[in-house]
Write a protein that holds these residues in place. Sequence first.
Motif, PDB file in Angstrom:
ATOM      1  N   THR A 232       0.168 -25.249 -15.409  1.00 14.10           N
ATOM      2  CA  THR A 232       1.560 -25.506 -15.076  1.00 14.10           C
ATOM      3  C   THR A 232       2.088 -24.407 -14.146  1.00 14.10           C
ATOM      4  N   ARG A 233       3.338 -24.558 -13.775  1.00 16.02           N
ATOM      5  CA  ARG A 233       3.981 -23.588 -12.885  1.00 16.02           C
ATOM      6  C   ARG A 233       5.485 -23.734 -13.028  1.00 16.02           C
ATOM      7  N   ASP A 234       6.213 -22.657 -12.839  1.00 16.18           N
ATOM      8  CA  ASP A 234       7.671 -22.723 -12.880  1.00 16.18           C
ATOM      9  C   ASP A 234       8.174 -23.715 -11.835  1.00 16.18           C
ATOM     10  N   ALA A 235       9.292 -24.373 -12.148  1.00 18.37           N
ATOM     11  CA  ALA A 235       9.759 -25.501 -11.342  1.00 18.37           C
ATOM     12  C   ALA A 235      10.038 -25.141  -9.888  1.00 18.37           C
TER      13      ALA A 235
ATOM     14  N   ALA B 125       9.987 -34.335 -11.432  1.00 14.43           N
ATOM     15  CA  ALA B 125       8.525 -34.181 -11.395  1.00 14.43           C
ATOM     16  C   ALA B 125       8.093 -32.794 -11.830  1.00 14.43           C
ATOM     17  N   ALA B 126       8.968 -31.803 -11.664  1.00 14.47           N
ATOM     18  CA  ALA B 126       8.638 -30.423 -12.022  1.00 14.47           C
ATOM     19  C   ALA B 126       8.847 -30.126 -13.495  1.00 14.47           C
ATOM     20  N   ASP B 127       9.374 -31.100 -14.240  1.00 14.21           N
ATOM     21  CA  ASP B 127       9.554 -30.950 -15.689  1.00 14.21           C
ATOM     22  C   ASP B 127       8.296 -31.480 -16.370  1.00 14.21           C
ATOM     23  N   PHE B 128       7.320 -30.600 -16.563  1.00 16.25           N
ATOM     24  CA  PHE B 128       6.023 -31.033 -17.091  1.00 16.25           C
ATOM     25  C   PHE B 128       6.040 -31.340 -18.585  1.00 16.25           C
ATOM     26  N   GLY B 129       7.038 -30.827 -19.300  1.00 10.16           N
ATOM     27  CA  GLY B 129       7.033 -30.925 -20.754  1.00 10.16           C
ATOM     28  C   GLY B 129       6.836 -32.326 -21.297  1.00 10.16           C
ATOM     29  N   PRO B 130       7.640 -33.317 -20.889  1.00 13.34           N
ATOM     30  CA  PRO B 130       7.465 -34.673 -21.430  1.00 13.34           C
ATOM     31  C   PRO B 130       6.099 -35.278 -21.121  1.00 13.34           C
ATOM     32  N   ILE B 131       5.557 -34.982 -19.958  1.00 13.45           N
ATOM     33  CA  ILE B 131       4.245 -35.517 -19.596  1.00 13.45           C
ATOM     34  C   ILE B 131       3.158 -34.890 -20.463  1.00 13.45           C
ATOM     35  N   ILE B 132       3.254 -33.583 -20.674  1.00 15.64           N
ATOM     36  CA  ILE B 132       2.277 -32.904 -21.528  1.00 15.64           C
ATOM     37  C   ILE B 132       2.353 -33.433 -22.951  1.00 15.64           C
TER      38      ILE B 132
ATOM     39  N   GLY C 205      -4.931 -36.297 -27.557  1.00 13.02           N
ATOM     40  CA  GLY C 205      -5.319 -35.235 -28.473  1.00 13.02           C
ATOM     41  C   GLY C 205      -4.739 -33.905 -28.065  1.00 13.02           C
ATOM     42  N   PRO C 206      -5.006 -32.867 -28.845  1.00 12.85           N
ATOM     43  CA  PRO C 206      -4.431 -31.540 -28.592  1.00 12.85           C
ATOM     44  C   PRO C 206      -4.606 -31.101 -27.143  1.00 12.85           C
ATOM     45  N   THR C 207      -3.513 -30.600 -26.579  1.00 12.27           N
ATOM     46  CA  THR C 207      -3.489 -30.230 -25.170  1.00 12.27           C
ATOM     47  C   THR C 207      -2.875 -28.842 -25.021  1.00 12.27           C
ATOM     48  N   GLN C 208      -3.647 -27.915 -24.482  1.00  9.00           N
ATOM     49  CA  GLN C 208      -3.134 -26.571 -24.231  1.00  9.00           C
ATOM     50  C   GLN C 208      -2.540 -26.489 -22.824  1.00  9.00           C
ATOM     51  N   THR C 209      -1.633 -25.535 -22.640  1.00 11.22           N
ATOM     52  CA  THR C 209      -1.079 -25.289 -21.312  1.00 11.22           C
ATOM     53  C   THR C 209      -1.443 -23.882 -20.858  1.00 11.22           C
ATOM     54  N   LEU C 210      -1.620 -23.747 -19.553  1.00 15.60           N
ATOM     55  CA  LEU C 210      -1.938 -22.451 -18.950  1.00 15.60           C
ATOM     56  C   LEU C 210      -1.037 -22.265 -17.733  1.00 15.60           C
ATOM     57  N   PRO C 211       0.052 -21.514 -17.862  1.00 15.31           N
ATOM     58  CA  PRO C 211       0.954 -21.304 -16.725  1.00 15.31           C
ATOM     59  C   PRO C 211       0.294 -20.458 -15.632  1.00 15.31           C
ATOM     60  N   LEU C 212       0.542 -20.816 -14.393  1.00 16.01           N
ATOM     61  CA  LEU C 212       0.022 -20.048 -13.273  1.00 16.01           C
ATOM     62  C   LEU C 212       0.528 -18.610 -13.303  1.00 16.01           C
TER      63      LEU C 212
END
Length: 271
Positions: free
Chosen positions: A131-134, A165-172, A180-187
Amino acid sequence: MPKRRILLHPGFHKTGTSSIQHFFWTNREELAAHVHLFMLRHLKPVTQLTHSYSRSGNPLTLIDLADRLDEVFADTPHDTRDILISCEALCGHLPGWPKVKTYQAAPIILTYVVGYLRDRFDAEAEIVVTTRDAEPWLYSAYRHHLKGQRLTLAPDAFATKYAKAADFGPIISAIATQCGPTQTLPLEMSARHPLGPGGALLDLFGIPTDRFTPVGKGNEGPSDTLWREFLTLNRSDLTDAALIDAKERLAKQSNLGGWRKGDVPNPTQLP
């Protein structure tokens, strides 16, 4: 005997993915001791369908997806090495492409893909999305589209139009619910890793990187001067063919997308 894992990094675009994949390819011989690696170069038959679906939303577009995946994985050896997949096109097109406003196609595409992989390899999928800040994400997407299409919007107008489109939260959340379980890794975090975003992703997957080579900095996207030149060209009366040629010449002159050895990428300078 250890059980094979599916290690899936499906995007998102403009979150250090080019750095990650360049790192993987540069270190592919070291990686081969641990995984079978698949990226865009291997998945093009599949991504033709995922791109089409992200534009149309028509589920019939994905009817041949299993057959295309069969083609991709046909020659995968039957051993215990994990399957590592890094390809942001599995989320569809980068939002901002014509007819693509958000990543709403991603959870549906990934449901198909993860289901297929589980059945084929009798393995569970471990999913990490980058991910990345909006604000920097929207700016990076904007510059990318100025080169790739005849975009004529100013940057503020683009950011307003594609803010969702920059609001990744709902998609994740949808990906985690369906796949299934999904981790996030911010840039902003991964870029601080000694080996850059690729090293940070392999750490999450538990793959040792002590013998890996960093890839340095590259694919930074158009500079402020260059993207303004692209915008001017996009707003001109050039034919489409002449426009493409003009932008290609500028990109080549600026070494757009080039890589240089040395330092680890900085999150403020990545595409």
